[in-house]
Write an enzyme that holds these catalytic residues in place. Structure first.
Site, PDB file in Angstrom:
ATOM      1  N   ASP A 130       1.069  -0.934   0.117  1.00  0.00           N
ATOM      2  CA  ASP A 130       0.164  -0.163   0.171  1.00  0.00           C
ATOM      3  C   ASP A 130       0.859   1.483   0.322  1.00  0.00           C
ATOM      4  O   ASP A 130       1.718   1.415   0.568  1.00  0.00           O
ATOM      5  CB  ASP A 130      -0.650   0.154   1.305  1.00  0.00           C
ATOM      6  N   PHE A 151     -17.627  11.190   2.300  1.00  0.00           N
ATOM      7  CA  PHE A 151     -16.622  10.934   0.885  1.00  0.00           C
ATOM      8  C   PHE A 151     -17.046   9.559   0.516  1.00  0.00           C
ATOM      9  O   PHE A 151     -17.008   8.234   1.249  1.00  0.00           O
ATOM     10  CB  PHE A 151     -14.992  10.397   1.202  1.00  0.00           C
ATOM     11  N   ASP A 192      -4.814   6.284  -4.393  1.00  0.00           N
ATOM     12  CA  ASP A 192      -4.558   7.503  -4.855  1.00  0.00           C
ATOM     13  C   ASP A 192      -4.249   7.973  -5.919  1.00  0.00           C
ATOM     14  O   ASP A 192      -4.710   6.659  -6.326  1.00  0.00           O
ATOM     15  CB  ASP A 192      -2.977   7.851  -4.347  1.00  0.00           C
TER      16      ASP A 192
END
Length: 1290
Positions: free
Chosen positions: A531, A661, A783
């Site tokens: 990650d 979100f 990301d």
């Protein structure tokens, strides 16, 4: 003929009884076809298309089979019963007859995965008013659907009396803590689902929100049972029985009985003591694990809750009585959720660290009611995964609640017990999948080969004894004894020693393991997924700066956002309101990114108190305002009177509604209103690409993509902001019901927030170590892709000169087929001079094998996002192996996609490690061969390994320890195999002269030599660094087999030499009590008791020259092979650094040499040795020295230097290696290499690993990798073959 008649015929054929004559008229062929058809029809599945899918078969008990089995058990002395206990499928088939599922008494289950494990369960019957717990039961039901009437009363009169309460017999069985009920429509057993499937959101509000009546509650509880995740700690007696009935201990019991029969009392007693210690230790460990899991689950699992009944009453019950459909009240001071429930009213702040591993408070809002606002919210089926923002999960901690006046915070129970998210996690721990590792499979094959060797010795002993006219009793005992010698009883304990020591060493360096067997598998890891945020990079983000947009043009970057000129700007207002922060006990809490962003502007957040919300008909909005230091009014006035004016007229913004979100949408949005303003504002933030697509194109700068790429290439995390002024007609009430899509459109693009996420200091060095060890590294992150590529370059995953190919996959649309657009990252846009140079370590990354050295090195990497990955998995299955072979960056990946990536890598034979911070990585951590969680929260329960320090430096440490443990397992297994064979050779040679080893000789060898050596040779710590070579993955490999076989041949040769050479000596004669080969004239000190012992020993003929010779030679052989097999570098520290092992071996060598060269009468008498002349003792020394020299040279020179490096080239195992410079070889050496390779047939073999085989193919494929700016299309699969045709379009 009806089906029931056919089944009757079948049962008649299987279990004959008196019947009508028409049955006998059916031909044998017809009966055979009927049975076949029943078998075919009855092949049903439970948990279809799920991870725990199983085949299910129905059986009925058969009396005559039970009688036969009972007779068999008696005749076999109980062995048949043990066999049936170990093999569930045999047990069921031996005692039952096949029947239809709807009528069966027993079900036989078999998993459909690669393990094919069998289970059996008893079918039970439960009386119930109905068959479906989610429907109202019919008060009177006369018949069930299969045509059988239901009669529970004993008389017709009583039946009529109770006619109003007719019960249905509901058939079910329990497997792995889950109940499976008979589903008449599917004609199979199925799990009774709660309200988490096939229930519409409107139905949750309109049909289920009022609560259950007492009668309906009791009816459902009969199906769903107690709401409890029960981890029962088995009693000591139950665990003892289960442990003792292990095949290993049964074999030991058999061995002990045999040894006692053969009068080896002391040896048998020693083995019993060892077994008892082993059993007690095992019981303690197992029970401790059960207790720990029980305590973890039991904490806060039973609480008192208030539920709403159908008559609007509120009843307080225990949480164990909850069932799906109950409406529970969430207390204002919070609670630990005892079930999964969907929020009907109010909001809750929840800590979900138990599930996500991230102790960040999450705001849960009530599920919208589609029937009230059909235009705003579309009706859809409720799903806990899809509607997780509205779902309170079992085990999570509700910290605070907010509610309406006169309306309590209510939640509808949708799942209970083991069906909940927490229950499924606990089930995965209680019933883990078996570990499929080649070492363990090969171990069974190796034991099987030992059994074959034992069989040969068994037959040899019988034939030899018959020829020598040995009594039958002795023949039986000695022939069985050879089996117990060949298969070592201490093997399992010895095999786990290395793992236990490795686990202790890992604990010392802060790595905790809940699955010790995985340590060995970690020694094979050749790819590790990481990650990004919190793993490769620092967990926290720092605000680097902002870049606002005015008139569709970017302004210059600004370092601070809290300047006076920006105080009342819409940009700062967005930063102040568009977040999910909340105050818990006065402390601001929430997502770290939101916290950094809010702290950067220096504003204050205020939430309404419980007293304030009680005075209003709606939830009081959260208010944000600048601090007094920032407010321009505060600079103008210092009087106390002005403070009241500031409070009433200051600049404040109220957050009216929040759209949380979503990782799927990659954005969040809020509706806010400035104090005193009539119109409301909508603010949105999220991924720049997503935000820009939702804004008016005239407000997005034309150089948006170029500016974004500049930042992402430098490794910054970029967030875009947008704003929209809402229409004045939108009132507070309408805003509460408006859809998200209606708000998130036609926005004005405001600019970018640039966050800096620094690499952890140790990241580049750790990745360099892994690359040098030829372990691939892959980044899996949520990301932005360009940010991830930049970080991959910075940390050394991708070298500056390597090409990065971005695979942009698009799903089928408007009749067009799915396609992949290939872009080279450096050609997306020309880099500007402001783009910084990337200084990465010069690490030679090579994904192909050393056998392909002459071909070019791999210099390209694939990168893709989660959406592209999903399209490729669905429409381009043939490309998946090729892409994962060189895939290095996977961005915007959802949690389930991380798991799918791990599976895709495993499908091409990679041993995959996964390292994450525990947040959203649980599935991948669990699926990987070696999952390492950097979070110590409860989510780490799902991960085999947890690091105390949140640093990836634990990865190489774990792999080093795994390699050391794996090599230790090989060493121990080889040693134990040699120990068995050496003793087998000794006993077989002695059997030829009707002799054997003595009781105390066996005891000395097994306790003083074998046990001491085994448990000390496993103590070698791991090597200090990772090397570019992996240890073998299985025992059935060329080098290991050659090593074992060569040592067996050497030991056999030298024992045989000693056995026959002693007979050639001039002083040799068959030993008797009066023999005096040492010329000892004084034989007066033999007492009558000793004469009695000698007479007893003469019975077994233990004392003789051959026995003494073989005892000394074999004792030294055990120590020789222990030293030879104690390999050190490159996976373990050298054996001379293992102090206890060295000390043990030296002491044993000295002791054995001492008693051999200087006989001590009491020791000789104890070990039943005879005196031999000094010259023969010296010859034994010569034999031992020669044996040691040959063994060491064979292992370290012939095998390690020639066969291992030349013939058994590791390349064919499909592992990657670094190119290690080798000195130039002479032509003669090369010829020798070619000759040996040809001799052993090991030249140019196809690699065993799929990924290596694929790498070879791709290196000669001119069409791969794809060219820049090309497109690969997939045609719709044809009905004939179902394969996709891939077309590349330039």
């Amino acid at each position: 003929m009806p089906v029931q008649g056919c089944l009757s015929c079948c049962m008649y054929e299987i279990c004959p009884h008196t019947g009508s004559s028409d049955r006998s008229s059916i031909s044998q062929v017809e009966k055979f076809h009927i049975i076949l058809n029943m078998e075919k029809e009855e092949k049903k599945y439970v948990n279809k298309a799920e991870e725990d899918e199983m085949e299910i078969y129905g059986y009925d008990l058969c009396r005559w089979k039970l009688v036969l089995v009972t007779v068999g058990v008696i005749c076999s002395g109980g062995f048949l019963l043990l066999l049936l206990y170990w093999m569930p499928q045999w047990r069921v088939k031996a005692t039952c007859k096949r029947t239809a599922l709807k009528d069966c008494e027993v079900v036989l289950l078999r998993t459909t995965d690669e393990f094919k494990i069998w289970f059996c369960a008893k079918v039970r019957i439960m009386p119930s008013l109905g068959a479906n717990p989610l429907q109202n039961p019919n008060p009177i039901v006369h018949k069930v659907s299969n045509g059988h009437a239901v009669h529970f009363s004993e008389s017709a009169a009583e039946e009529n009396k109770n006619d109003s309460k007719k019960y249905l017999p509901i058939r079910y069985f329990t497997h792995h803590s889950v109940k499976y009920f008979w589903n008449d429509s599917a004609q199979s057993f199925d799990v009774v689902r709660g309200l988490d499937e096939s229930t519409f959101c409107s139905a949750i509000h309109n049909e289920h929100s009022t609560g259950l009546t007492k009668g309906m509650h009791d009816y459902r509880k009969a199906f769903y049972g107690v709401n409890e995740i029960a981890v029962k700690v088995p009693s000591i007696f139950k665990l003892l029985v289960k442990e003792v009935l292990n095949p290993f201990y049964i074999f030991q019991l058999f061995s002990v009985i045999l040894w006692i029969t053969d009068e080896y009392h002391y040896y048998a007693l020693a083995i019993v003591i060892m077994s008892v210690i082993s059993i007690v230790s095992s019981l303690y460990t197992i029970r401790k694990q059960y207790v720990m899991l029980h305590d973890m689950v039991a904490a806060h699992s039973i609480v008192r809750v208030s539920v709403c009944r159908g008559n609007q009453e509120i009843e307080e019950i225990l949480s164990t009585d909850l069932v799906p459909g109950d409406t529970m009240l969430i207390p204002s001071n919070g609670t630990i959720m005892p079930c999964d429930a969907v929020l009907l009213s109010g909001t809750c702040i929840v800590n979900e660290s138990m599930l996500t591993g991230e102790s960040v408070p999450v705001t849960k809002i009530n599920l919208p009611n589609p029937s009230e606002y059909p235009k705003a919210v579309g009706d859809e089926i409720y799903s806990p995964e899809v509607h997780k923002r509205h779902t309170l999960f079992c085990g999570t901690n509700v910290i605070q609640t907010r509610f309406y006046t006169g309306e309590l915070v209510k939640a509808l129970v949708v799942r209970t017990g083991f069906s909940t998210a927490k229950g499924q996690l606990v089930r995965s721990i209680l019933y883990p999948k078996p570990t499929d590792f080649k070492l363990y499979r090969d171990a069974y094959l190796f034991l099987l080969s030992l059994v074959v060797v034992a069989g040969i010795g068994f037959l040899y002993t019988i034939v030899n004894s018959i020829l020598n006219e040995v009594p039958a009793r002795t023949i039986i005992i000695e022939s069985l004894d050879i089996i117990t010698i060949t298969v070592p009883p201490a093997l399992p304990a010895a095999m786990t020693a290395g793992i236990v020591y490795a686990q202790r060493r890992l604990k010392k360096i802060g790595i905790f393991c809940i699955s010790p067997q995985r340590i060995n598998i970690c020694g094979q890891l050749n790819l590790v997924c990481f990650d990004k945020t919190g793993t490769l990079t620092e967990d926290g983000l720092d605000l680097w700066g902002i870049q606002r947009v005015e008139n569709a043009r970017f302004l210059l970057p600004e370092e601070r956002a809290c300047s006076e000129s920006l105080l009342k700007s819409e940009f700062v207002a967005c930063m102040a309101t568009c977040h999910s922060l909340t105050k818990i006990e006065g402390v601001l809490s929430g997502d770290p990114l939101d916290l950094k962003m809010f702290e950067a502007i220096g504003w204050i957040l205020e939430e309404a108190t419980e007293e304030e919300t009680a005075l209003h008909n709606r939830i009081m909005p959260t208010v944000v305002r600048p601090s007094k230091q920032l407010s321009p009014e505060s600079k103008q006035s210092t009087d106390q009177e002005m403070e009241l004016f500031e409070l009433s007229t200051g600049y404040e913004i109220g957050i009216v509604r929040q759209f949380p979100f979503s990782s799927v949408l990659q954005r969040m949005c809020v509706i806010a209103r400035v104090l005193g303003e009539k119109r409301m504002d909508a603010y949105m933030k999220g991924a720049p690409e997503v935000i820009a697509s939702l804004c008016k194109q005239e407000t997005v700068p034309v150089d948006f993509e170029r500016v974004l790429e500049e930042y992402t290439k430098q490794g910054f995390r970029v967030i875009a902001l947008a704003h929209r002024k809402l229409e004045s007609k939108l009132t507070w009430h309408k805003v509460q019901t408006i859809s998200r899509d209606a708000i998130e459109s036609n926005m004005d693009f405001m600019g970018l927030i640039i966050m800096q996420n620094k690499l952890k200091q140790e990241t580049p060095a750790v990745l360099e170590d892994l690359h040098k060890a030829n372990i691939r590294t892959v980044m899996v992150t949520g990301d932005n892709m360009l940010t991830a590529i930049s970080v991959a370059r910075d940390c050394g995953m991708i070298l500056p000169q390597d090409k990065v190919i971005i695979a942009e996959a698009l799903p089928p649309k408007d009749g067009q087929a799915a396609r992949i657009n290939w872009h080279y990252a450096d050609t997306l846009a020309k880099c500007t001079s402001s783009s910084p140079a990337i200084n990465s370590e010069d690490i030679p990354v090579k994904l192909v094998h050393e056998s392909l050295e002459d071909l070019q090195m791999t210099k390209y990497h694939f990168a893709m996002n989660g959406k592209s990955f999903a399209v490729i998995l669905e429409h381009f299955q043939d490309l998946v192996p090729k892409l994962v072979l060189h895939g290095t960056v996977f961005a915007r990946m959802a949690p389930d996609q991380k798991t799918q990536l791990v599976e895709a890598l495993q499908n091409v034979d990679y041993y995959v490690g996964m390292c994450g911070d525990g947040a959203n990585d649980c599935g991948a951590l669990k699926r990987a061969h070696g999952g390492i969680s950097l979070s110590e929260l409860e989510a780490s329960v799902a991960s085999p390994f947890t690091s105390r320090t949140p640093s990836i430096s634990c990865v190489p440490k774990l792999i080093r320890e795994g390699r050391a443990a794996l090599i230790t397992s090989f060493c121990v297994f080889k040693f134990m195999a040699l120990y068995s064979i050496i003793q087998y050779i000794t006993v077989t040679l002695l059997y030829s002269i009707l002799s054997n080893l003595g009781d105390f000789q066996f005891l000395f060898i097994d306790l003083a030599i074998i046990l001491v050596v085994v448990f000390t040779m496993s103590l070698n710590p791991a090597w200090t660094e990772l090397v570019a070579r992996r240890p073998p993955s299985g025992l059935i490999s060329g080098p290991l087999l050659c090593s074992v076989l060569s040592q067996i041949i050497i030991c056999l040769a030298f024992q045989t030499l000693g056995f026959f050479w002693v007979k050639q000596q001039s002083w040799y004669e068959p030993w008797t009590a009066d023999s005096d080969a040492c010329n000892v004239l004084d034989a007066k000190n033999t007492s009558s008791a000793q004469h009695g012992n000698e007479t007893l020993h003469d019975e077994h003929y233990i004392k003789n020259y051959e026995n003494t010779t073989l005892f000394f030679i074999s004792s030294f052989q055990y120590l020789i092979v222990a030293i030879v097999f104690s390999k050190g570098k490159p996976f373990r520290q050298p054996c001379y650094k293992n102090f206890l092992f060295v000390l043990s071996v030296i002491v044993l060598y000295v002791f054995i040499f001492f008693i051999m060269l200087h006989p001590v009468e009491p020791i000789d008498a104890f070990l039943e040795l005879v005196c031999v002349p000094p010259e023969w003792r010296l010859r034994i020394v010569i034999i031992v020295i020669l044996n040691a020299v040959v063994s060491v040279l064979t292992e370290n020179v012939l095998l390690d230097m020639i066969l291992w490096k030349v013939v058994f080239n590791r390349d064919k195992q499909g592992e990657s290696r670094l190119t290690i410079p080798q000195p130039p070889q002479e032509t003669g050496d090369r010829c020798g290499v070619c000759f040996l390779s040809s001799l052993f047939g090991c030249r140019e073999k196809t690699p065993k690993a799929k990924y290596m085989h694929l790498a070879q193919e791709l290196l000669v494929d001119p069409e791969w990798p794809p060219k820049p700016r090309t497109t690969t299309e997939a045609k719709v699969p044809s009905q004939e073959n179902g394969s996709y045709q891939i077309i590349t379009v330039t």
